[in-house]
Scaffold this motif. Structure first.
Motif, PDB file in Angstrom:
ATOM      1  N   GLY A 220       0.840  -1.314   0.273  1.00 12.12           N
ATOM      2  CA  GLY A 220      -0.028   0.320  -0.051  1.00 12.12           C
ATOM      3  C   GLY A 220       1.040   1.596   0.171  1.00 12.12           C
ATOM      4  N   GLY A 221       2.034   1.206  -0.018  1.00 16.92           N
ATOM      5  CA  GLY A 221       2.883   2.468   0.372  1.00 16.92           C
ATOM      6  C   GLY A 221       2.929   2.983   1.620  1.00 16.92           C
ATOM      7  N   ASP A 222       4.580   4.150   1.698  1.00 14.74           N
ATOM      8  CA  ASP A 222       4.859   4.175   2.234  1.00 14.74           C
ATOM      9  C   ASP A 222       3.881   5.980   3.156  1.00 14.74           C
ATOM     10  OD1 ASP A 222       6.674   4.280   4.370  1.00 14.74           O
ATOM     11  OD2 ASP A 222       7.022   5.986   4.440  1.00 14.74           O
ATOM     12  N   GLY A 223       3.582   5.585   4.203  1.00 15.68           N
ATOM     13  CA  GLY A 223       2.724   6.720   4.742  1.00 15.68           C
ATOM     14  C   GLY A 223       1.252   6.129   5.428  1.00 15.68           C
ATOM     15  N   ASP A 224       0.406   6.577   5.858  1.00 20.11           N
ATOM     16  CA  ASP A 224      -1.159   7.171   6.927  1.00 20.11           C
ATOM     17  C   ASP A 224      -1.466   6.075   5.894  1.00 20.11           C
ATOM     18  OD1 ASP A 224       0.689   6.615   9.594  1.00 20.11           O
ATOM     19  OD2 ASP A 224      -0.175   8.926   9.623  1.00 20.11           O
ATOM     20  N   ILE A 225      -2.065   6.412   4.170  1.00 16.98           N
ATOM     21  CA  ILE A 225      -2.620   6.940   4.148  1.00 16.98           C
ATOM     22  C   ILE A 225      -2.449   6.163   2.357  1.00 16.98           C
ATOM     23  CG2 ILE A 225      -4.799   8.447   2.101  1.00 16.98           C
ATOM     24  CD1 ILE A 225      -4.320  11.084   3.747  1.00 16.98           C
ATOM     25  N   PRO A 226      -3.307   5.030   2.462  1.00 17.98           N
ATOM     26  CA  PRO A 226      -2.892   4.105   1.598  1.00 17.98           C
ATOM     27  C   PRO A 226      -2.669   4.598  -0.151  1.00 17.98           C
ATOM     28  CG  PRO A 226      -4.032   3.260   2.617  1.00 17.98           C
ATOM     29  CD  PRO A 226      -4.069   4.108   2.879  1.00 17.98           C
ATOM     30  N   HIS A 227      -2.164   4.575  -0.874  1.00 19.58           N
ATOM     31  CA  HIS A 227      -2.002   4.544  -2.330  1.00 19.58           C
ATOM     32  C   HIS A 227      -3.453   4.194  -2.894  1.00 19.58           C
ATOM     33  CE1 HIS A 227      -0.620   4.754  -5.914  1.00 19.58           C
ATOM     34  NE2 HIS A 227       0.154   5.484  -5.725  1.00 19.58           N
ATOM     35  N   PRO A 228      -3.726   4.798  -3.903  1.00 19.47           N
ATOM     36  CA  PRO A 228      -4.963   4.102  -4.922  1.00 19.47           C
ATOM     37  C   PRO A 228      -5.198   3.248  -5.843  1.00 19.47           C
ATOM     38  CG  PRO A 228      -4.479   6.789  -5.275  1.00 19.47           C
ATOM     39  CD  PRO A 228      -3.187   6.168  -3.843  1.00 19.47           C
ATOM     40  N   ALA A 229      -3.282   2.817  -5.430  1.00 19.49           N
ATOM     41  CA  ALA A 229      -3.506   1.439  -6.648  1.00 19.49           C
ATOM     42  C   ALA A 229      -4.137   0.343  -5.711  1.00 19.49           C
ATOM     43  CB  ALA A 229      -1.762   1.102  -6.292  1.00 19.49           C
ATOM     44  N   ILE A 230      -4.771  -0.005  -4.902  1.00 16.21           N
ATOM     45  CA  ILE A 230      -5.332  -0.991  -3.735  1.00 16.21           C
ATOM     46  C   ILE A 230      -6.565  -0.165  -3.266  1.00 16.21           C
ATOM     47  CG2 ILE A 230      -2.916  -1.218  -2.387  1.00 16.21           C
ATOM     48  CD1 ILE A 230      -4.599  -0.032  -0.405  1.00 16.21           C
ATOM     49  N   GLY A 231      -7.242   0.406  -4.562  1.00 14.26           N
ATOM     50  CA  GLY A 231      -8.709   0.724  -4.109  1.00 14.26           C
ATOM     51  C   GLY A 231      -9.136   1.164  -2.903  1.00 14.26           C
ATOM     52  N   SER A 232      -9.729   0.679  -2.601  1.00 14.30           N
ATOM     53  CA  SER A 232     -11.053   0.762  -1.051  1.00 14.30           C
ATOM     54  C   SER A 232     -10.634  -0.364   0.128  1.00 14.30           C
ATOM     55  CB  SER A 232     -12.539   0.850  -1.583  1.00 14.30           C
ATOM     56  OG  SER A 232     -12.362  -0.713  -2.095  1.00 14.30           O
ATOM     57  N   ALA A 233      -9.801  -1.182  -0.133  1.00 17.32           N
ATOM     58  CA  ALA A 233      -9.197  -2.234   0.181  1.00 17.32           C
ATOM     59  C   ALA A 233      -8.343  -1.537   1.471  1.00 17.32           C
ATOM     60  CB  ALA A 233      -7.985  -3.200   0.233  1.00 17.32           C
ATOM     61  N   ARG A 234      -8.907  -2.330   3.053  1.00 13.98           N
ATOM     62  CA  ARG A 234      -7.768  -1.606   3.958  1.00 13.98           C
ATOM     63  C   ARG A 234      -6.792  -1.773   4.218  1.00 13.98           C
ATOM     64  NH1 ARG A 234     -12.336  -1.510   8.715  1.00 13.98           N
ATOM     65  NH2 ARG A 234     -11.302   0.379   9.532  1.00 13.98           N
ATOM     66  N   ARG A 235      -6.000  -1.077   5.347  1.00 12.12           N
ATOM     67  CA  ARG A 235      -3.836  -1.856   5.372  1.00 12.12           C
ATOM     68  C   ARG A 235      -4.185  -1.340   7.220  1.00 12.12           C
ATOM     69  NH1 ARG A 235       0.653   0.771   3.868  1.00 12.12           N
ATOM     70  NH2 ARG A 235      -0.187   2.291   3.998  1.00 12.12           N
ATOM     71  N   LEU A 236      -3.426  -3.284   6.719  1.00  7.31           N
ATOM     72  CA  LEU A 236      -3.196  -3.288   8.196  1.00  7.31           C
ATOM     73  C   LEU A 236      -1.675  -2.656   8.608  1.00  7.31           C
ATOM     74  CD1 LEU A 236      -5.280  -5.337  10.302  1.00  7.31           C
ATOM     75  CD2 LEU A 236      -5.254  -3.224  10.686  1.00  7.31           C
ATOM     76  N   GLN A 237      -1.239  -1.893   9.237  1.00 10.20           N
ATOM     77  CA  GLN A 237       0.655  -1.504   8.742  1.00 10.20           C
ATOM     78  C   GLN A 237       1.634  -3.019   9.591  1.00 10.20           C
ATOM     79  OE1 GLN A 237       1.376   2.453   9.203  1.00 10.20           O
ATOM     80  NE2 GLN A 237       1.243   2.930   7.167  1.00 10.20           N
ATOM     81  N   VAL A 238       2.094  -3.116   9.493  1.00 15.20           N
ATOM     82  CA  VAL A 238       3.046  -4.639  10.090  1.00 15.20           C
ATOM     83  C   VAL A 238       4.026  -3.112  10.840  1.00 15.20           C
ATOM     84  CG1 VAL A 238       4.081  -6.108  10.389  1.00 15.20           C
ATOM     85  CG2 VAL A 238       2.215  -6.193   9.078  1.00 15.20           C
ATOM     86  N   PRO A 239       4.626  -3.484  12.169  1.00 10.23           N
ATOM     87  CA  PRO A 239       5.659  -2.754  12.501  1.00 10.23           C
ATOM     88  C   PRO A 239       6.981  -3.620  12.647  1.00 10.23           C
ATOM     89  CG  PRO A 239       4.107  -3.252  14.499  1.00 10.23           C
ATOM     90  CD  PRO A 239       3.392  -4.021  13.529  1.00 10.23           C
ATOM     91  N   GLY A 240       7.103  -4.870  12.111  1.00 15.29           N
ATOM     92  CA  GLY A 240       8.785  -5.561  11.728  1.00 15.29           C
ATOM     93  C   GLY A 240       8.034  -7.197  11.329  1.00 15.29           C
ATOM     94  N   PRO A 241       8.634  -7.629  10.001  1.00 15.43           N
ATOM     95  CA  PRO A 241       8.684  -8.783  10.310  1.00 15.43           C
ATOM     96  C   PRO A 241       8.113  -9.374  10.814  1.00 15.43           C
ATOM     97  CG  PRO A 241      10.449  -7.576   8.564  1.00 15.43           C
ATOM     98  CD  PRO A 241      10.596  -7.374   9.893  1.00 15.43           C
ATOM     99  N   SER A 242       8.898 -10.204  12.335  1.00  9.30           N
ATOM    100  CA  SER A 242       8.421 -11.143  13.151  1.00  9.30           C
ATOM    101  C   SER A 242       7.252 -10.869  13.513  1.00  9.30           C
ATOM    102  CB  SER A 242       9.729 -10.375  14.287  1.00  9.30           C
ATOM    103  OG  SER A 242       9.239  -9.093  14.939  1.00  9.30           O
ATOM    104  N   THR A 243       6.306 -10.035  13.699  1.00  9.90           N
ATOM    105  CA  THR A 243       4.976  -9.717  13.950  1.00  9.90           C
ATOM    106  C   THR A 243       3.781 -10.061  13.386  1.00  9.90           C
ATOM    107  OG1 THR A 243       5.047  -7.151  14.350  1.00  9.90           O
ATOM    108  CG2 THR A 243       6.012  -8.438  16.396  1.00  9.90           C
ATOM    109  N   GLN A 244       3.968  -9.970  11.976  1.00  2.00           N
ATOM    110  CA  GLN A 244       3.337 -10.356  11.055  1.00  2.00           C
ATOM    111  C   GLN A 244       2.040 -11.437  10.900  1.00  2.00           C
ATOM    112  OE1 GLN A 244       4.195 -10.158   6.209  1.00  2.00           O
ATOM    113  NE2 GLN A 244       3.845 -12.373   6.482  1.00  2.00           N
ATOM    114  N   HIS A 245       2.591 -12.753  11.586  1.00  2.00           N
ATOM    115  CA  HIS A 245       1.063 -13.251  12.039  1.00  2.00           C
ATOM    116  C   HIS A 245       0.218 -13.020  12.881  1.00  2.00           C
ATOM    117  CE1 HIS A 245       4.897 -14.146  15.136  1.00  2.00           C
ATOM    118  NE2 HIS A 245       3.307 -14.419  15.929  1.00  2.00           N
TER     119      HIS A 245
END
Length: 389
Positions: A220-245
């Motif tokens: 979804g790109g950097d920043g708090d507002i996701p990039h328009p390329a993902i449409g109206s999908a919502r995005r949960l940011q992950v603090p680090g790879p170890s917490t993805q699950h």
């Protein structure tokens, strides 16, 4: 049953296919519909393939601003700017550029990169995350750092992020079945780009509740507002790879998604999270590194994505029938992802019905697959019931 030698080719256009999809989980009277869609773009550059021009969401100017001024000016005037894949800045070496279709890198200038130029880029980028990655707000570009043993940045890989408007037609028909799909491919083959396009189609065109679990903000790109390329999908940011699950499970429990999209599944914890999500009836779109289905079967951390393998002992009679040893491997459960797509190249994919292909491979046979590729006119051609090469 269709023999190995029979190949059916279909060229993708805006008309319904006259035959049921061979990988379909529906009844044989169902029909698939393939569409070619053009992605919404903010700034347009073009990539020419054969005689066709594909428009992409680029905003490359934001990325070039962090580069040394002479490198920036040279790239802006480059006739191949639309094919630019990444720029690398390594201390004591000339800056280099990598382009789509090129096998190597080319020097942008003869003089070496200075520490002052790297410091300028760092100041323009801001803080790197724990995975040594950073982005540019409002864009899909990604910058990765190389550090020395003291933690100082001595190299940068500046990856151009693009939203391809024509990528979705390679897989549009499979999305309509509502079944989970795993994309498999080497780094740089375009897995994240496909995740992005799928999120837009599922959320905007198929009207699904889509949640993206976005590690390092790559989808979804950097920043708090996701990039328009993902449409109206919502995005949960992950603090680090170890917490993805953890974030994957949080997405299911807190946000009622119909679809979860996750990039680069790589650990046993993430695999367990995928199985938990699938058992709750949520459609998964995921990706993993690897070239072939066999790579996943041999990977202890990822094999549960395709049902997992277990050793069983068969009777003497069964061993004779199978022409095998008494101890054999079998698939122990239903796959988390009913469909698996090997992205061999950007425009050459091999699609599997996961359960059938795994069983055939375990029995020493070549599975019947579906080859999806683009011809010289950039149209999608589907070759069905073809033995895997």
């Amino acid at each position: 049953m269709v023999g190995y030698s029979k190949i059916i080719s279909a060229t993708v256009n805006i008309n319904p296919l006259s035959q049921p999809h061979p990988l379909s989980l529906r009844t044989k009277n169902s029909h698939s519909l393939l569409f070619r869609r053009q992605c919404k773009v903010l700034r347009r550059d073009s990539i020419c393939t054969g005689t066709t021009t594909v428009y992409t969401d680029d905003d490359i100017h934001s990325l070039l601003q962090i580069l040394p001024h002479d490198v920036r000016n040279k790239l802006l005037c480059d006739s191949k700017r639309a094919q630019l894949l990444e720029v690398t800045l390594d201390l004591g070496r000339p800056p280099q550029a990598c382009y789509y279709g090129d096998s190597g890198r080319r020097d942008i200038r003869k003089t070496e990169v200075l520490m002052e130029e790297l410091e300028y880029a760092q100041n323009a980028i801001g803080e790197f995350g724990g995975d040594n990655r950073a982005g540019i707000a409002g864009t899909l570009h990604r910058i990765s750092a190389i550090r020395n043993k003291n933690g100082d940045v001595i190299g940068l890989t500046c990856r151009v992020g693009r939203a391809f408007g024509e990528q979705i037609d390679m897989v549009r028909d499979l999305l309509e079945y509502g079944k989970s799909i795993l994309f498999l491919g080497r780094p740089g083959v375009g897995k994240t780009t496909v995740m992005r396009a799928i999120s837009r189609v599922l959320s905007d065109e198929l009207l699904k509740r889509v949640v993206i679990v976005d590690t390092s903000n790559e989808i979804g790109g950097d920043g708090d507002i996701p990039h328009p390329a993902i449409g109206s999908a919502r995005r949960l940011q992950v603090p680090g790879p170890s917490t993805q699950h953890h974030v994957m499970i949080e997405a299911v429990e807190n946000h009622m998604p119909e679809v979860i999209i996750v990039d680069e599944i790589s650990t046993k914890a993430e695999v367990r999270a995928c199985r938990t999500i699938a058992q709750r009836g949520v459609m998964l779109i995921g990706s993993a590194h690897g070239k072939r289905l066999q790579n996943i079967m041999k990977n202890p951390a990822l094999s549960d994505l395709i049902g997992g393998l277990e050793a069983v002992i068969v009777s003497d009679k069964e061993a004779r029938i199978r022409n095998s040893k008494k101890s054999i491997l079998e698939r122990k459960a239903a796959p988390t992802f009913p469909f698996l797509i090997e992205m061999r190249e950007r425009d050459y994919w091999v699609a599997h019905r996961t359960d059938r292909s795994v069983d055939e491979l375990l029995n020493g046979k070549k599975p019947l697959v579906e080859v999806r590729r683009r011809d010289k006119q950039f149209k999608v051609v589907i070759e069905r019931w073809k033995p895997q090469d």
